[in-house]
Each structure stands twice: as C-alpha cells, then as structure tokens.
Scaffold this motif. Structure first.
Motif, PDB file in Angstrom:
ATOM      1  N   PHE A   1       3.952   3.379 -11.549  1.00 30.64           N
ATOM      2  CA  PHE A   1       3.683   4.471 -12.484  1.00 30.64           C
ATOM      3  C   PHE A   1       4.620   5.657 -12.288  1.00 30.64           C
ATOM      4  CE2 PHE A   1      -0.639   2.662 -11.478  1.00 30.64           C
ATOM      5  CZ  PHE A   1      -0.673   1.829 -12.587  1.00 30.64           C
ATOM      6  N   TYR A   2       5.353   5.723 -11.180  1.00 24.05           N
ATOM      7  CA  TYR A   2       6.085   6.919 -10.822  1.00 24.05           C
ATOM      8  C   TYR A   2       7.586   6.685 -11.002  1.00 24.05           C
ATOM      9  CZ  TYR A   2       1.575   7.257  -8.536  1.00 24.05           C
ATOM     10  OH  TYR A   2       0.234   7.237  -8.275  1.00 24.05           O
ATOM     11  N   PRO A   3       8.252   7.482 -11.857  1.00 28.88           N
ATOM     12  CA  PRO A   3       9.702   7.292 -12.038  1.00 28.88           C
ATOM     13  C   PRO A   3      10.514   7.689 -10.815  1.00 28.88           C
ATOM     14  CG  PRO A   3       8.945   9.243 -13.220  1.00 28.88           C
ATOM     15  CD  PRO A   3       7.718   8.565 -12.708  1.00 28.88           C
ATOM     16  N   VAL A   4      10.000   8.624 -10.012  1.00 29.63           N
ATOM     17  CA  VAL A   4      10.687   9.073  -8.802  1.00 29.63           C
ATOM     18  C   VAL A   4       9.687   9.045  -7.660  1.00 29.63           C
ATOM     19  CG1 VAL A   4      11.932  10.950  -7.666  1.00 29.63           C
ATOM     20  CG2 VAL A   4      12.268  10.541 -10.108  1.00 29.63           C
ATOM     21  N   LEU A   5      10.099   8.492  -6.536  1.00 25.88           N
ATOM     22  CA  LEU A   5       9.259   8.402  -5.349  1.00 25.88           C
ATOM     23  C   LEU A   5      10.004   9.072  -4.197  1.00 25.88           C
ATOM     24  CD1 LEU A   5       6.458   7.139  -4.921  1.00 25.88           C
ATOM     25  CD2 LEU A   5       7.571   5.141  -3.957  1.00 25.88           C
ATOM     26  N   TYR A   6       9.415  10.129  -3.666  1.00 25.44           N
ATOM     27  CA  TYR A   6      10.024  10.869  -2.546  1.00 25.44           C
ATOM     28  C   TYR A   6       9.447  10.334  -1.235  1.00 25.44           C
ATOM     29  CZ  TYR A   6      11.428  14.777   0.419  1.00 25.44           C
ATOM     30  OH  TYR A   6      11.964  15.547   1.426  1.00 25.44           O
ATOM     31  N   TRP A   7      10.331   9.962  -0.311  1.00 27.76           N
ATOM     32  CA  TRP A   7       9.905   9.293   0.919  1.00 27.76           C
ATOM     33  C   TRP A   7      10.521  10.024   2.118  1.00 27.76           C
ATOM     34  CZ3 TRP A   7       9.139   3.358   1.064  1.00 27.76           C
ATOM     35  CH2 TRP A   7       8.549   2.980   2.277  1.00 27.76           C
ATOM     36  N   PRO A   8       9.790  10.921   2.793  1.00 26.06           N
ATOM     37  CA  PRO A   8      10.306  11.522   4.030  1.00 26.06           C
ATOM     38  C   PRO A   8      10.252  10.527   5.167  1.00 26.06           C
ATOM     39  CG  PRO A   8       8.096  12.322   3.574  1.00 26.06           C
ATOM     40  CD  PRO A   8       8.469  11.453   2.409  1.00 26.06           C
ATOM     41  N   VAL A   9      11.334  10.406   5.892  1.00 25.97           N
ATOM     42  CA  VAL A   9      11.442   9.409   6.969  1.00 25.97           C
ATOM     43  C   VAL A   9      11.162  10.085   8.302  1.00 25.97           C
ATOM     44  CG1 VAL A   9      12.924   7.711   8.081  1.00 25.97           C
ATOM     45  CG2 VAL A   9      13.111   8.111   5.614  1.00 25.97           C
ATOM     46  N   LEU A  10      10.139   9.626   8.994  1.00 25.93           N
ATOM     47  CA  LEU A  10       9.802  10.173  10.306  1.00 25.93           C
ATOM     48  C   LEU A  10      10.602   9.471  11.396  1.00 25.93           C
ATOM     49  CD1 LEU A  10       5.905  10.494  10.058  1.00 25.93           C
ATOM     50  CD2 LEU A  10       7.656  12.209   9.578  1.00 25.93           C
ATOM     51  N   PRO A  11      10.842  10.147  12.522  1.00 29.76           N
ATOM     52  CA  PRO A  11      11.596   9.498  13.603  1.00 29.76           C
ATOM     53  C   PRO A  11      10.902   8.247  14.144  1.00 29.76           C
ATOM     54  CG  PRO A  11      11.532  11.880  13.932  1.00 29.76           C
ATOM     55  CD  PRO A  11      10.592  11.578  12.804  1.00 29.76           C
ATOM     56  N   GLU A  12       9.559   8.205  14.064  1.00 32.45           N
ATOM     57  CA  GLU A  12       8.824   7.049  14.592  1.00 32.45           C
ATOM     58  C   GLU A  12       8.515   6.013  13.521  1.00 32.45           C
ATOM     59  OE1 GLU A  12       5.981  10.473  13.746  1.00 32.45           O
ATOM     60  OE2 GLU A  12       7.904  10.165  14.749  1.00 32.45           O
ATOM     61  N   ALA A  13       9.310   5.983  12.439  1.00 32.22           N
ATOM     62  CA  ALA A  13       9.067   5.026  11.361  1.00 32.22           C
ATOM     63  C   ALA A  13       9.203   3.594  11.871  1.00 32.22           C
ATOM     64  CB  ALA A  13      10.043   5.277  10.217  1.00 32.22           C
ATOM     65  N   ARG A  14       8.357   2.717  11.329  1.00 31.03           N
ATOM     66  CA  ARG A  14       8.353   1.303  11.736  1.00 31.03           C
ATOM     67  C   ARG A  14       8.782   0.420  10.570  1.00 31.03           C
ATOM     68  NH1 ARG A  14       2.523   0.896  14.961  1.00 31.03           N
ATOM     69  NH2 ARG A  14       2.995   2.483  16.563  1.00 31.03           N
ATOM     70  N   PRO A  15       9.210  -0.798  10.860  1.00 33.72           N
ATOM     71  CA  PRO A  15       9.568  -1.720   9.771  1.00 33.72           C
ATOM     72  C   PRO A  15       8.383  -1.985   8.857  1.00 33.72           C
ATOM     73  CG  PRO A  15      10.413  -2.505  11.878  1.00 33.72           C
ATOM     74  CD  PRO A  15       9.510  -1.355  12.196  1.00 33.72           C
ATOM     75  N   LEU A  16       8.677  -2.215   7.587  1.00 36.03           N
ATOM     76  CA  LEU A  16       7.640  -2.429   6.587  1.00 36.03           C
ATOM     77  C   LEU A  16       7.211  -3.884   6.559  1.00 36.03           C
ATOM     78  CD1 LEU A  16       9.208  -0.337   3.699  1.00 36.03           C
ATOM     79  CD2 LEU A  16       7.304   0.330   5.156  1.00 36.03           C
ATOM     80  N   PRO A  17       5.952  -4.163   6.183  1.00 36.38           N
ATOM     81  CA  PRO A  17       5.514  -5.554   6.025  1.00 36.38           C
ATOM     82  C   PRO A  17       6.180  -6.193   4.816  1.00 36.38           C
ATOM     83  CG  PRO A  17       3.777  -4.030   5.373  1.00 36.38           C
ATOM     84  CD  PRO A  17       4.849  -3.199   6.002  1.00 36.38           C
ATOM     85  N   GLU A  18       6.121  -7.509   4.752  1.00 37.11           N
ATOM     86  CA  GLU A  18       6.803  -8.238   3.688  1.00 37.11           C
ATOM     87  C   GLU A  18       6.240  -7.909   2.316  1.00 37.11           C
ATOM     88  OE1 GLU A  18       9.821 -10.436   2.299  1.00 37.11           O
ATOM     89  OE2 GLU A  18       9.435  -9.965   4.401  1.00 37.11           O
ATOM     90  N   ALA A  19       4.927  -7.695   2.223  1.00 38.55           N
ATOM     91  CA  ALA A  19       4.335  -7.370   0.927  1.00 38.55           C
ATOM     92  C   ALA A  19       4.846  -6.032   0.406  1.00 38.55           C
ATOM     93  CB  ALA A  19       2.808  -7.347   1.047  1.00 38.55           C
ATOM     94  N   ALA A  20       4.957  -5.041   1.284  1.00 37.50           N
ATOM     95  CA  ALA A  20       5.480  -3.748   0.869  1.00 37.50           C
ATOM     96  C   ALA A  20       6.948  -3.853   0.477  1.00 37.50           C
ATOM     97  CB  ALA A  20       5.295  -2.723   1.979  1.00 37.50           C
ATOM     98  N   LEU A  21       7.723  -4.666   1.189  1.00 36.10           N
ATOM     99  CA  LEU A  21       9.125  -4.855   0.834  1.00 36.10           C
ATOM    100  C   LEU A  21       9.273  -5.472  -0.546  1.00 36.10           C
ATOM    101  CD1 LEU A  21      10.605  -6.171   4.216  1.00 36.10           C
ATOM    102  CD2 LEU A  21      10.990  -3.938   3.176  1.00 36.10           C
TER     103      LEU A  21
END
Length: 504
Positions: free
Chosen positions: A311-331
């Motif tokens: 639904f969102y034309p723009v998605l803002y994603w702040p990246v934290l230093p402790e970010a982890r790899p995403l699951p396959e479904a999210a990818l």
C-alpha cells in the motif's frame, strides 16, 4: 631575454621549461635573496602565460618564499630578522577567515580581533584570536588549532550525578487543556454568581457557601484536567471513526493506507528510532501539503515481517547497527514490492560509514546494511548521476543532505538489469516506470524532517543549519514525487518536439 641552456651553470635553478627544453623561469641566489626571471614578454606576442591565471598562481608561490611569510612553524618565520621585516611591512594582521565549531572556514566573527605580527609566532588561539588565516588575502598566515607539542587525549569520564542526554531532550508540556478547563470553570462561576445576585432572598451566609462550593468545583476541574494522562495528545490526535464489527483490522489498515498517499516506515524495535521515523515522515507530509498538490495521510508504522507493504509508495527503513538478516518470507515480500514499483530508502544514519564505491551488498558479514540485505537481490547501485530524474522531479537539486551532510545517496544504476549485484539466484530487481527500487543514504533524513507539535525542528542539522534543513525537505519532496510520477520529468525533454509537431 632568452636563456641559453648552454650557458646556464650549476648556480642557476630552472623552475619551468618548455617541452623543447627552453628555460621559462629561472632563479639565482644573490646574497640572502633570490632573483627570479620569467623569460617571456609582458604581452601575448610570444606566450599567453602573462594573461593566464597560472601566472598569478606562480607569482603568489614566489612571494611566499620571502622571509616572514610562511605559516607558524616554518623555518623562514623563525629566521633572524624575519619578525622585524614583517612588522615593518604589516604591523597588524587582521583576520581573513576563521574556523567555526565544525572545522569549516568561514568569515571571521565580530569578536575576532587583529593581532600584532610581532607576537604571531607565540600566539595561542583564543576567543579573540580564533584559528584561521590572518593578514592580507594574497599572503595569509595561518594560526593552527594544534601546535607541534599538542596532544590529543580522550575526554575524562563523567562525574557522579551527571546524566547524559540527547539533543531532543524532554518534550514540552501543553498547558492548553488545563487553561481551557479553568476558563470554563470561571465562566460557570460567573454565571452562578449573577444568578445568586439576582435572587435577593438568599442570605449572606448561603451566598458565601455557594461561592465556596463553586470555587472548589473549579479547582477540582482544573486538577482533573491536569491529571489526565496525555492530555495534549488527546487534543491533537486525529479522530477516527469507530471500526465496524464487520470490517477486519487488516481491511481498516488497507482503507487508511489507500484513502490517501501514505508513507510507511519500518519498525526497528528501538523506541527512539521509531519515534524519529514517525515524526520525520509526519514533518515531510506537512511540507508536501504546503508545497505540492499531494495531500498525504498520517505515516504508517510497518512490521516488515507481518504487515502488507504494497500500500505504501515509499518505505523508509532506518538501519540499526545490530540489524540481523531477514527471513526468506520477508525477502520475498520485499523483492515483490521492489519489482512492482515500490521504493525503499535504507538510511544507515552514519555519514562516512555508508556503502562506499564498489561495495557489494551480498556479503554475510560486514556492515549492518550488508547483514540486512545479504540474501536480497539488490541491483547494481551508483551515486545519483547528474541529470537523474531525482534531481529535477520537483526541485532542482545537486545534493541530498539530511541531518548530516556529506554522505552519498545511492540509487539503482541505469544499467542495473544487466549487471546485478547481490546474487539473487537469477532474480533481478527492475526499475518500474523509471523509479529506482532502492535508495541508500547515511545522512539521516528522518531526523532532519522531524518536527514537534509546534512545527519546530527537534534535531539540529550539521553543519549547514536551517538552510541545510530546507534542502533536506526538498530532497524528501523530490523522492516522493519521483516515486509517484516515475519518469514523467524525464519525458519532459520531448515536450518541445511534441509542441512543434502539434503546431505544424
């Protein structure tokens, strides 16, 4: 006067030659000085060097060879007689340019004072004499922040009882609800007093009792208003119609997101980061409503693992230093979103630590952004090139600052489909209608856009101040317009030809 190479001895220095070996600039020592000859005419009959900017630069470099002209620490400054010559030539050195608190050269402030050239070598930078350049603009002398014996040491630990706080600090407490309640109570007290005065049969004691009870009621109302939690939020929060029992929560979210242009931000789990993202996108929406025909709705918080993002034309994603790899479904969800025309802005918020040139995003170790996008099919990226649609989708821009200025904004390369980077097992993220599917920045856009309830900036913009904040808002407008209009601005290059054809 031409120089004969055969007659030039070892005492003559040739500083510049022509390609055929003819000496152009020579120098020879005479006593404690030097004689420098330019073997050219004063006009352009033989050479255009006297009329070029290079000639001015050469003269400036030669003038710095004199005693007393070098910077602090130069051997020429410490030579015998240098200070005497300098004092005779320039007894006072006015400030030309000084360093500000961010280390940038700026015009000197009103508090900067001229200095005596005789004390220049022993000068210690201060408020009256800040570091920078002093003297004439043609031959300035430098006052450095650090000297040869300066040592850099870490700041000591904070003493006991001292608390470390950020720039945002505590939010202001709104007094409007309490004051309105008190005013309403006083209005009722005035009405009641008029009614009591109109009833002449009441005794003075009963009137005093009624007045006392009225005052107690007003005080109770004021206390109740001041003790209501989040009163300011209750006053300013938009009222929404109650959800119908027959409509599911997901349908309500879809209706709100599609009723108006809605910008989304990815929830990271860090309360401060998520609050900054929400306030930043809300501030950008206010700017969009003021400057463009777009009337966006309230920004939406998105759980990238469970929520629908189409639904969102723009998605803002702040990246934290402790970010982890995403699951396959999210990818898979993100990959489909990018292929269908969505735009994701990854903001590392660490200027100087973003993705450098040539860095692949497929590594499983390294930066937080690499870990986050390790298995995502990311196209080849490049800094925003000159003439890109993003530079002219609404405003004409050359830079894309945020809270910080200096970080690079990366977009999908024009030939990204031919050379993908990311190893997506044959998947290729393509640009839909000329819209880049991904942006990467380190300038912290949301913090520059964040405004409080009085539309005042929450975070400072460094180093450009409010001028930089204005450019950050314009960057956000261009990003949103780019996502909404696609290659519309790029197609405008054909408008003159189309109008000419229509005229025929």
């Amino acid at each position: 006067v031409l120089a004969d190479p055969a007659r030039i001895g070892s005492s003559v220095n040739v500083w510049a030659r022509l390609k055929d070996g003819t000496p152009l600039v020579t120098a020879v020592k005479r006593g404690e000085g030097q004689i420098v000859l330019f073997h050219i005419t004063a006009n352009s009959d033989w050479s255009n060097l006297p009329l070029s900017g290079l000639f001015v630069d050469m003269l400036r470099r030669i003038s710095t060879l004199g005693k007393g002209v070098g910077a602090i620490g130069d051997a020429a400054v410490g030579a015998e007689g240098a200070d005497v010559a300098t004092v005779a030539a320039e007894p006072v050195l006015p400030p030309v340019q000084t360093l500000d608190g961010y280390g940038a050269l700026k015009p000197p402030p009103p508090t900067a004072q001229p200095m005596a050239s005789a004390k220049f070598t022993d000068l210690v930078p201060s408020l009256d004499h800040p570091p920078g350049y002093y003297g004439s603009a043609a031959n300035p002398r430098a006052v450095n922040v650090l000297g040869p014996k300066s040592l850099l040491a870490a700041l000591p630990a904070l003493p006991a009882g001292v608390e470390r706080r950020g720039y945002d600090g505590a939010t202001a407490t709104a007094l409007k609800p309490a004051l309105l309640t008190v005013a309403l109570g006083l209005l009722f007290a005035d009405v009641l007093a008029i009614l009591l005065l109109a009833m002449g049969g009441l005794s003075l004691g009963r009137m005093r009792a009624a007045t006392t009870s009225t005052a107690a009621a007003v005080v109770a109302l004021a206390l109740a208003a001041s003790l209501v939690p989040n009163a300011a939020e209750a006053q300013t929060a938009p009222r929404r119609a109650p959800a119908s029992p027959s409509v599911a929560a997901s349908d309500q979210t879809a209706l709100r997101a599609t009723g108006k242009v809605t910008l989304g931000f990815v929830v990271t789990g860090d309360s401060d980061t998520d609050a900054t993202s929400r306030l930043g996108l809300a501030g950008l929406c206010k700017y969009l409503s003021l400057k463009t025909a777009v009337e966006p709705g309230e920004p939406a918080a998105v759980n990238i693992a469970t929520d629908e993002i189409a639904f969102y034309p723009v998605l803002y994603w702040p990246v934290l230093p402790e970010a982890r790899p995403l699951p396959e479904a999210a990818l898979a969800k993100i990959d489909a979103y990018m292929k269908e025309g969505g735009l994701i802005i990854f903001d590392t918020r660490d200027t100087g630590m973003g993705a450098p040139t040539g860095l692949a995003l497929s590594g499983k170790t390294g930066t937080a952004l690499q870990k986050l996008l390790a298995r995502l099919d990311v196209p080849r990226l490049e800094p925003v090139p000159e003439g890109h649609v993003l530079t002219k989708s609404f405003y004409l821009l050359k830079a894309f600052p945020g809270r910080w200025d200096g970080g690079q904004l990366w977009v999908e390369a024009a030939d990204g489909d031919d050379d993908p980077v990311g190893g997506g097992a044959g998947r290729k993220a393509r640009r839909a209608d000329g819209v880049t599917s991904i942006m990467i920045t380190s300038n912290d856009f949301a913090a520059a856009w964040a405004l409080d309830e009085r539309n005042r900036p929450i975070y400072p913009t460094v180093p450009g101040g409010e001028g930089q904040r204005e450019m950050a808002f314009r960057t956000g407008v261009n990003i949103v317009m780019h996502a909404l209009t696609g290659n519309y601005k790029a197609d405008q290059v054909h408008v003159p030809a189309l109008l000419e054809r229509l005229g025929q």
